[in-house]
Design a protein around this motif. Structure first.
Motif, PDB file in Angstrom:
ATOM      1  N   GLU A  99     -15.345   4.847   5.997  1.00 20.36           N
ATOM      2  CA  GLU A  99     -14.311   5.345   5.090  1.00 20.36           C
ATOM      3  C   GLU A  99     -14.831   6.537   4.283  1.00 20.36           C
ATOM      4  N   VAL A 159      -5.877   9.922   2.095  1.00 17.47           N
ATOM      5  CA  VAL A 159      -7.051   9.070   2.301  1.00 17.47           C
ATOM      6  C   VAL A 159      -7.456   8.403   0.985  1.00 17.47           C
ATOM      7  N   LEU A 185      -7.299   4.531   1.253  1.00 14.15           N
ATOM      8  CA  LEU A 185      -8.608   3.906   1.455  1.00 14.15           C
ATOM      9  C   LEU A 185      -9.386   3.681   0.160  1.00 14.15           C
ATOM     10  N   ALA A 187     -14.223   1.184  -0.950  1.00 13.02           N
ATOM     11  CA  ALA A 187     -12.986   1.138  -0.190  1.00 13.02           C
ATOM     12  C   ALA A 187     -12.089   0.010  -0.664  1.00 13.02           C
ATOM     13  N   THR A 209      -7.039  -2.264   2.020  1.00  8.45           N
ATOM     14  CA  THR A 209      -6.299  -1.837   3.215  1.00  8.45           C
ATOM     15  C   THR A 209      -7.144  -0.973   4.145  1.00  8.45           C
ATOM     16  N   ALA A 210      -8.414  -0.777   3.794  1.00  7.04           N
ATOM     17  CA  ALA A 210      -9.257   0.136   4.575  1.00  7.04           C
ATOM     18  C   ALA A 210      -9.394  -0.303   6.029  1.00  7.04           C
ATOM     19  N   SER A 211      -9.571  -1.586   6.252  1.00  5.88           N
ATOM     20  CA  SER A 211      -9.774  -2.062   7.623  1.00  5.88           C
ATOM     21  C   SER A 211      -8.551  -1.819   8.497  1.00  5.88           C
ATOM     22  N   THR A 265      -8.157   2.617   8.483  1.00 10.31           N
ATOM     23  CA  THR A 265      -9.238   3.437   9.033  1.00 10.31           C
ATOM     24  C   THR A 265      -9.058   3.754  10.516  1.00 10.31           C
TER      25      THR A 265
END
Length: 246
Positions: free
Chosen positions: A2, A61, A65, A207, A210-212, A215
């Motif tokens: 990230e 982003v 992220l 991060a 919701t990053a997973s 990304t």
């Protein structure tokens, strides 16, 4: 991963958009007449909208992220955010209207908007980077912001040297001496990257939840952005030979 994505978009914006911001800052120096200024503007005309996509992507982003960091940056200094957005709008207004509303006396107004908006953008980014890097707030933050703005202007001159011809190119080459143009541009770009990286190292880059999910989506889109940017640069790789649509 990230952090790499954020760095990719943020540093890409500084290098790419830094060039058109810098050209706008030095417009009165490069263009001594209305015709010359229009030719100088033509140097950035194919690129400035695409360069702004990098800023929009960076904001996306951040929101997707790094929501905590995005909230801290935007809510920490609302006056600075307003100044940055207003400068962006004023600069783009000048670029779009200078070739469309051409009544007597209006040309100077639009060119002034381009210059003022470009300086506003450079100083706004300078104040933000000064805050992140040095922790400086208030009126004194203008001093390091001026250093960053000078770097933007230098980067714009280096870019203009690569794009312009004849007398305009000679004026822009005040730093490179008429040779080593690509080297000068690489040096100013590297300086912007260094400032951006140092600022990034000072940020709390944690991060969000919701990053997973986001990304992989961002990684899938990135090659298309790079490809489109490369296509634009290849298509308009030749020096400016006359005015553009702006």
């Amino acid at each position: 991963m990230e952090i790499f994505i954020l760095a990719f978009f943020a540093l890409g914006y500084l290098v790419l958009a830094g060039a058109d911001i810098g050209v706008g800052m030095v417009l009165p120096y490069l263009g001594r007449s209305a015709g010359e200024r229009r030719e100088v503007i033509a140097a950035i005309a194919p690129f400035f909208l695409g360069n702004e996509v990098w800023l929009v992507s960076t904001a996306g982003v951040l929101a997707g992220l790094f929501p905590r960091l995005e909230g801290e940056l935007l809510s920490g200094d609302p006056v600075l955010v307003v100044a940055l957005v207003l400068s962006w709008v004023v600069r783009d207004m000048g670029l779009w209207l200078r070739g469309r509303l051409t009544r007597a006396g209006w040309q100077g107004l639009w060119d002034g908007a381009v210059v003022a908006g470009s300086w506003g953008l450079a100083l706004s980014w300078g104040v933000l980077l000064s805050d992140v890097l040095l922790g400086i707030h208030g009126p004194i933050a203008v001093l390091p912001a001026l250093v960053v703005a000078a770097l933007f202007g230098t980067h714009g001159l280096a870019f203009a040297t690569l794009r312009l011809r004849g007398e305009l190119r000679r004026r822009a080459a005040v730093l490179s001496g008429g040779s080593g143009e690509a080297r000068t541009y690489a040096l100013t770009a590297a300086a912007l990257v260094v400032i951006g990286v140092l600022a990034g190292l000072r940020l709390p880059l944690v991060a969000g939840p919701t990053a997973s999910l986001l990304t992989p989506v961002v990684l899938a889109v990135m090659p298309f952005l790079v490809a489109s940017q490369a296509w634009v640069w290849w298509t308009f790789r030749h020096r400016v030979s006359g005015p553009s649509y702006l």
